[in-house]
Design a protein around this motif. Structure first.
Motif, PDB file in Angstrom:
ATOM      1  N   CYS A 123      -1.659  -0.863  -4.126  1.00 11.18           N
ATOM      2  CA  CYS A 123      -2.723   0.209  -4.207  1.00 11.18           C
ATOM      3  C   CYS A 123      -2.653   1.234  -3.261  1.00 11.18           C
ATOM      4  O   CYS A 123      -0.743   1.378  -2.776  1.00 11.18           O
ATOM      5  CB  CYS A 123      -3.668  -0.291  -2.713  1.00 11.18           C
ATOM      6  SG  CYS A 123      -5.016   0.843  -2.045  1.00 11.18           S
ATOM      7  N   ASP A 164      -8.051   1.802  -3.677  1.00  6.25           N
ATOM      8  CA  ASP A 164      -9.470   1.933  -2.554  1.00  6.25           C
ATOM      9  C   ASP A 164      -8.502   0.714  -1.025  1.00  6.25           C
ATOM     10  O   ASP A 164      -9.010  -0.760  -1.609  1.00  6.25           O
ATOM     11  CB  ASP A 164     -10.436   1.868  -3.107  1.00  6.25           C
ATOM     12  CG  ASP A 164     -11.442   2.201  -1.406  1.00  6.25           C
ATOM     13  OD1 ASP A 164     -12.095   0.738  -1.090  1.00  6.25           O
ATOM     14  OD2 ASP A 164     -11.679   2.464  -0.838  1.00  6.25           O
ATOM     15  N   MET A 165      -8.187   0.750  -0.173  1.00  2.59           N
ATOM     16  CA  MET A 165      -7.597  -0.780   0.659  1.00  2.59           C
ATOM     17  C   MET A 165      -8.759  -0.745   0.985  1.00  2.59           C
ATOM     18  O   MET A 165      -8.505  -2.169   0.694  1.00  2.59           O
ATOM     19  CB  MET A 165      -7.366   0.338   2.136  1.00  2.59           C
ATOM     20  CG  MET A 165      -6.813  -0.454   2.822  1.00  2.59           C
ATOM     21  SD  MET A 165      -5.257  -1.055   2.937  1.00  2.59           S
ATOM     22  CE  MET A 165      -4.702  -1.175   4.216  1.00  2.59           C
ATOM     23  N   GLN A 166     -10.033  -1.013   0.989  1.00  2.74           N
ATOM     24  CA  GLN A 166     -10.641  -1.751   1.572  1.00  2.74           C
ATOM     25  C   GLN A 166     -11.113  -2.502   0.064  1.00  2.74           C
ATOM     26  O   GLN A 166     -11.040  -4.090   0.209  1.00  2.74           O
ATOM     27  CB  GLN A 166     -12.299  -1.295   1.842  1.00  2.74           C
ATOM     28  CG  GLN A 166     -13.469  -2.326   2.788  1.00  2.74           C
ATOM     29  CD  GLN A 166     -12.503  -2.742   3.575  1.00  2.74           C
ATOM     30  OE1 GLN A 166     -11.766  -2.231   4.740  1.00  2.74           O
ATOM     31  NE2 GLN A 166     -12.631  -4.064   3.798  1.00  2.74           N
ATOM     32  N   VAL A 205       0.853  -1.354   0.349  1.00  2.60           N
ATOM     33  CA  VAL A 205      -0.017   0.062   0.131  1.00  2.60           C
ATOM     34  C   VAL A 205       1.114   1.586  -0.049  1.00  2.60           C
ATOM     35  O   VAL A 205       1.799   1.288   0.933  1.00  2.60           O
ATOM     36  CB  VAL A 205      -0.667  -0.030   1.335  1.00  2.60           C
ATOM     37  CG1 VAL A 205      -1.525   1.043   1.136  1.00  2.60           C
ATOM     38  CG2 VAL A 205      -2.031  -1.313   1.469  1.00  2.60           C
ATOM     39  N   ILE A 221       2.963  -1.663   4.422  1.00  8.94           N
ATOM     40  CA  ILE A 221       2.686  -0.081   4.304  1.00  8.94           C
ATOM     41  C   ILE A 221       3.350   0.384   4.558  1.00  8.94           C
ATOM     42  O   ILE A 221       4.143   0.864   5.484  1.00  8.94           O
ATOM     43  CB  ILE A 221       1.295   0.366   5.515  1.00  8.94           C
ATOM     44  CG1 ILE A 221       0.019  -1.227   5.472  1.00  8.94           C
ATOM     45  CG2 ILE A 221       1.176   1.446   5.988  1.00  8.94           C
ATOM     46  CD1 ILE A 221      -0.502  -0.063   6.420  1.00  8.94           C
ATOM     47  N   LEU A 239      -5.041   2.578   8.216  1.00  9.94           N
ATOM     48  CA  LEU A 239      -4.552   1.994   7.303  1.00  9.94           C
ATOM     49  C   LEU A 239      -4.153   0.406   7.349  1.00  9.94           C
ATOM     50  O   LEU A 239      -4.802  -0.586   7.542  1.00  9.94           O
ATOM     51  CB  LEU A 239      -3.261   2.119   6.287  1.00  9.94           C
ATOM     52  CG  LEU A 239      -3.779   3.736   4.801  1.00  9.94           C
ATOM     53  CD1 LEU A 239      -2.086   3.584   4.378  1.00  9.94           C
ATOM     54  CD2 LEU A 239      -4.851   3.237   4.213  1.00  9.94           C
ATOM     55  N   THR A 285       3.253   3.853   3.242  1.00 12.63           N
ATOM     56  CA  THR A 285       3.210   5.602   3.463  1.00 12.63           C
ATOM     57  C   THR A 285       2.936   6.417   3.842  1.00 12.63           C
ATOM     58  O   THR A 285       3.642   6.400   5.041  1.00 12.63           O
ATOM     59  CB  THR A 285       1.333   5.918   3.075  1.00 12.63           C
ATOM     60  OG1 THR A 285       0.357   4.175   4.769  1.00 12.63           O
ATOM     61  CG2 THR A 285       0.460   4.104   2.486  1.00 12.63           C
TER      62      THR A 285
END
Length: 367
Positions: free
Chosen positions: A33, A54-56, A8, A69, A79, A71
């Motif tokens: 993502c 979109d993470m979901q 992500v 992750i 997240l 970010t």
């Protein structure tokens, strides 16, 4: 079976994760993502993986075993929480969260859902650091009495590296790199026995267009294993980074620039000959270390073998250790507690910097 893994965030640091996960025999890189759709598509095309904005949606569709992750720190808690609540183990780029309060919430969520969470502390696994910790465990210097981490040559607060988000930190880009020497100190010296006893000094030497509160700091504490721990962090253009360990029976010096380890095990002040031998010993250890590093570098260039890559690449080393831990083969290489103490020390630095800025402001007003 390889762990189905996604990354992500497609920014500066994500390339190390994408490259490592695509090569690692224990992972199957399946997705990227990023909120920037063009960036997500570009990365996905390069690695032959699915892209998401979109993470979901990523969590719902990708059937993940692991998510990395990468970010800005302000997004880490939200997240990571989404992944944890979906039952997906998480590896987060340092620092773990923006504040101690966020860390405590993340830790509680991970414990509630019994989902493994760890943080990238890659320099714990630099070649010199692995040699250093192994030597300590083997009793090379006896009982450790003090650990000092010297970390000069950090970026200045206003250096353009990570992006605009880093300039929102009290120490800007300088602060973004601060976790490294802090977690190294915690790894070798141990955790503070009392947070209230941690001593912090900060200063702001340069003038900046943005309201940064510090561009240098020194942290000192006594660990729960009765080791005197300290680190000095300074910006600059010439890196000088190392870990000094003093024990009852000798000294270990890990140079993090050359990735070499020096061991001193006698009284080199006893005579003129011994003083000369001190220089010979330091030079010989560094020479042998450099030869080992050169051999590893050549092997890395000549081979695509994963075991060769992990020898010099500390990110890859941690990725493998984390992946094996998720498969039940070993402990997580970075306990969440180490990440928690890192952010506690960072918050102590911020508070000291804010106090110093207030004193400076009061003094200027008085004048």
């Amino acid at each position: 079976m390889a762990l189905r893994t996604a990354v992500v965030g497609g920014g500066t640091i994500s390339g190390r994760h994408l490259d490592g996960l695509s090569d690692c025999p224990y992972t199957d890189l399946v997705g990227i993502c990023d909120v920037d759709a063009d960036r997500a598509r570009s990365v996905a095309s390069e690695y032959g993986i699915a892209n998401y904005t979109d993470m979901q949606e990523l969590l719902d569709d990708a059937n993940l075993d692991w998510v990395h992750i990468c970010t800005p720190v302000a997004t880490h808690l939200d997240l990571a929480t989404m992944a944890i609540e979906a039952g997906v183990p998480v590896l987060i780029q340092k620092p773990v969260t923006e504040t101690v309060e966020e860390y405590e919430r993340l830790k509680a969520t991970a414990e509630k859902h019994d989902v493994p969470v760890s943080v990238v502390h890659n320099h714990d696994f630099d070649p010199a650091m692995r040699k250093l910790t192994a030597a300590i465990e083997d009793g090379a210097v006896g009982d450790v009495r003090s650990v000092e981490v010297r970390y000069a040559g950090q970026t200045y607060p206003d250096d353009v590296r990570r992006g605009e988000w880093a300039f929102q930190l009290p120490g800007g880009e300088f602060e973004e790199g601060i976790p490294h020497p802090l977690y190294l100190l915690l790894r070798v010296g141990g955790y503070p026995r009392d947070l209230d006893d941690v001593q912090v000094s900060t200063h702001l030497v340069r003038e900046y267009d943005r309201p940064f509160t510090y561009d240098g700091t020194k942290v000192q504490y006594v660990s729960d294993s009765d080791v005197l721990c300290s680190t000095t962090l300074l910006p600059g253009d010439v890196p000088d980074k190392g870990v000094h360990v003093h024990g009852d029976d000798g000294v270990l010096i890990a140079d993090l620039v050359s990735q070499t380890l020096v061991r001193l095990d006698r009284d080199y002040q006893a005579s003129a000959i011994n003083r000369a031998l001190s220089n010979v010993k330091r030079a010989a250890d560094r020479l042998l270390g450099n030869v080992d590093n050169l051999r590893a570098f050549v092997r890395d260039k000549r081979s695509d073998e994963w075991d060769v890559k992990t020898e010099m690449n500390s990110h890859y080393y941690q990725f493998e250790a984390d992946a094996l831990a998720l498969e039940g083969r070993g402990e997580r290489p970075v306990p969440l507690e180490e990440a928690g103490w890192t952010i506690r020390l960072m918050e102590a630095i911020r508070e000291a910097a804010a106090d110093q800025a207030a004193v400076t402001q009061d003094a200027s007003v008085t004048r």
